[in-house]
Design a protein around this motif. Structure first.
Motif, PDB file in Angstrom:
ATOM      1  N   GLU A  39      -3.036   3.871  -0.183  1.00 30.66           N
ATOM      2  CA  GLU A  39      -1.770   3.123  -0.120  1.00 30.66           C
ATOM      3  C   GLU A  39      -1.852   1.818  -0.930  1.00 30.66           C
ATOM      4  N   GLN A  40      -2.971   1.101  -0.752  1.00 29.50           N
ATOM      5  CA  GLN A  40      -3.154  -0.148  -1.502  1.00 29.50           C
ATOM      6  C   GLN A  40      -3.193   0.142  -3.010  1.00 29.50           C
ATOM      7  N   ALA A  41      -3.829   1.278  -3.370  1.00 34.51           N
ATOM      8  CA  ALA A  41      -3.938   1.625  -4.794  1.00 34.51           C
ATOM      9  C   ALA A  41      -2.558   1.930  -5.380  1.00 34.51           C
ATOM     10  N   THR A  42      -1.742   2.624  -4.589  1.00 43.15           N
ATOM     11  CA  THR A  42      -0.398   2.968  -5.087  1.00 43.15           C
ATOM     12  C   THR A  42       0.413   1.685  -5.294  1.00 43.15           C
ATOM     13  N   ALA A  43       0.268   0.746  -4.365  1.00 40.62           N
ATOM     14  CA  ALA A  43       0.999  -0.522  -4.517  1.00 40.62           C
ATOM     15  C   ALA A  43       0.505  -1.272  -5.764  1.00 40.62           C
ATOM     16  N   ALA A  44      -0.811  -1.256  -5.995  1.00 35.88           N
ATOM     17  CA  ALA A  44      -1.351  -1.939  -7.188  1.00 35.88           C
ATOM     18  C   ALA A  44      -0.848  -1.257  -8.458  1.00 35.88           C
ATOM     19  N   PHE A  45      -0.793   0.068  -8.425  1.00 37.50           N
ATOM     20  CA  PHE A  45      -0.282   0.817  -9.577  1.00 37.50           C
ATOM     21  C   PHE A  45       1.157   0.381  -9.880  1.00 37.50           C
ATOM     22  N   GLU A  46       1.979   0.270  -8.830  1.00 34.29           N
ATOM     23  CA  GLU A  46       3.373  -0.117  -9.053  1.00 34.29           C
ATOM     24  C   GLU A  46       3.460  -1.538  -9.614  1.00 34.29           C
ATOM     25  N   ALA A  47       2.599  -2.405  -9.135  1.00 35.25           N
ATOM     26  CA  ALA A  47       2.594  -3.782  -9.662  1.00 35.25           C
ATOM     27  C   ALA A  47       2.233  -3.771 -11.152  1.00 35.25           C
ATOM     28  N   CYS A  48       1.294  -2.933 -11.528  1.00 39.39           N
ATOM     29  CA  CYS A  48       0.876  -2.846 -12.938  1.00 39.39           C
ATOM     30  C   CYS A  48       1.995  -2.265 -13.809  1.00 39.39           C
TER      31      CYS A  48
END
Ligand code: MLT
Ligand code: ZN
Length: 459
Positions: free
Chosen positions: A283-292
């Protein structure tokens, strides 16, 4: 020489046929022709001790040989040396579950150690594409790194004991598997990374860890080189990474062709990052991906949904070295601190594009550790020695950039023969003198791995 060797080894364990001399006389490098006088296959410590003492008496030179997967010529025997292969010292000789320590002979293959650990419900985390053939002794001699250094460190971090034979034929037990041992100079750490120039590693005590959670892999398409580090920082702020690798579109193309694989996503990007992390942090990775994505650092991405998908995505990175091998690449394996990478890349890229405008340059590496592999591919029309000479002449310009950033001219492949002339870009004159003085203590008659790592006199 052969008669003397036959006094130590049975005839079947001394080989002098042309095929064996070529096979055991070299590693994965191809620029120096192998020409050893013999290959021997010890089975026990006493034979290695006898061999080293014989070499001292008779002036023979010895080249230690593991899985021969090295990329700097550290295991090449090109001048009538005796190759000491550890292929027959390949047993796991002890395991203690309380200590979580496994004792291996030098010739144990990395994958065998990883599988042994898994069978005990434990984990040996050091891993790289050559794990199926590289040996623990060679990994230790080069302090091998690989793909999970960002979380689990280097080979050095897992060695708790070593049994070595010094260049004068003395058997030394280093550190005895202890976690705490404050009794002066730690010879174990001196041996690690010494590329077989101070002693021959016979056995190692390796620490094992608790197994990690199942891992998830993400591959991202990235537009600009400089943005890769922004992506790294964004993910590191959100979760704990176990790998952060990068590769260029050219590197990806070579793997796709060589292994007949499909692109990770339809649209090609100039660069790619491969990330690995605990499944629990998806979940944290998906949020970081969206931020990128929002920052325009990343233009596409794919997330593994199963272990087999994760393995397939890893192939895109781990298959690069093998896929470009047919192009006889000239390899650079450089590193700087992660914070220096963006500026370093700009400067290296300027050298590369001005000096290699006509050649394919394949970039990939362990960017999360500040480690870049820059491979110059040989065009068909050029013969190997002309190509290597040209690259060798250009290397100092890249290494001047490395030196300006206090970086390393060999981050994980070792110095061996191929980078020896450039050691001065990473180690000072004083350091090189101290290294030669240490060599004189451990190997006074210079019988071990001659010509590797250090230039004999003042260089
Ligand atoms: C890798 O990272 O793939 C290995 O160090 C091998 C190589 O650089 O070719
Ligand atoms: Zn590497």
């Amino acid at each position: 020489m052969i008669d003397a060797l036959n006094e130590i080894f049975s005839a079947a364990r001394v080989r002098t046929d042309a095929e064996s001399l070529t096979a055991w006389g070299r590693d994965w490098t191809r620029s120096v022709a192998p020409a050893p006088a013999a290959v021997v296959f010890p089975e026990q410590a006493s034979e290695v001790v006898a061999l080293v003492r014989l070499a001292n008496r008779r002036g023979f030179k010895l080249v230690p040989s593991g899985g021969r997967t090295g990329l700097s010529g550290g295991a090449v025997a090109s001048a009538g040396e005796i190759v000491v292969s550890f292929d027959r010292m390949n047993r796991i000789v002890g395991f203690n579950a309380t200590d979580r320590i496994v004792r291996c002979q030098a010739g144990v293959v990395t994958r065998v150690l990883q599988e042994f650990a898994a069978d005990q419900g434990l984990y040996y985390p050091v891993d790289f594409a050559s794990s199926g053939s590289s040996q623990i002794g060679g990994n230790i001699a080069t302090n091998a790194g690989g793909i999970r250094v960002i979380r689990h460190g280097l080979t050095r971090d897992w060695v708790v004991g070593l049994t070595v034979v010094t260049g004068s034929g003395e058997l030394v037990e280093c550190n005895h598997g202890l976690t705490k041992n404050a009794t002066g100079y730690d010879f174990r750490h001196l041996m690690i990374g010494s590329e077989g120039t101070l002693g021959l590693i016979l056995e190692a005590e390796m620490r094992l860890a608790a197994p990690p959670e199942p891992q998830t892999v993400m591959v991202l398409g990235i537009n600009r080189f400089g943005d890769i580090l922004e992506v790294l920082a964004c993910f590191q702020a959100a979760l704990s990474l176990s790998a952060f690798e990068f590769f260029s579109e050219l590197a990806l193309t070579k793997v796709l062709e060589h292994r007949q694989l499909r692109r990770p996503f339809a649209r090609a990007a100039p660069f790619y990052a491969l990330l690995e992390f605990d499944q629990g942090e998806t979940e944290q990775a998906t949020a970081a991906f969206e931020a990128c994505l929002a920052q325009n650092w990343v233009e596409d991405g794919v997330l593994s949904q199963s272990e087999s998908q994760a393995r397939d995505l890893w192939q895109l990175r781990e298959g690069i070295s093998e896929s470009i091998a047919p192009f006889t690449p000239y390899k650079n394996d450089v590193s700087v601190k992660v914070s220096q990478v963006p500026q370093f890349l700009v400067e290296v890229e300027a050298v590369v594009s001005s000096r290699y405008p006509d050649l394919e340059v394949c970039w990939y590496g362990h960017i999360g550790d500040g480690n870049l592999h820059l491979n110059i591919l040989k065009p068909d029309a050029l013969d190997v020695s002309t190509f290597y000479e040209r690259c060798h002449r250009i290397s100092p310009q890249i290494f001047e950039v490395v030196e300006r950033h206090s970086g390393s001219i060999s981050a994980e492949h070792g110095v061996g023969l191929l980078k020896r002339d450039f050691l001065g870009y990473s180690r000072t004159r004083v350091e090189r003198r101290l290294m030669r003085q240490l060599k004189a203590v451990f190997d006074p008659n210079q019988v071990l791995n001659p010509g590797k790592l250090l230039v004999a006199d003042s260089g």
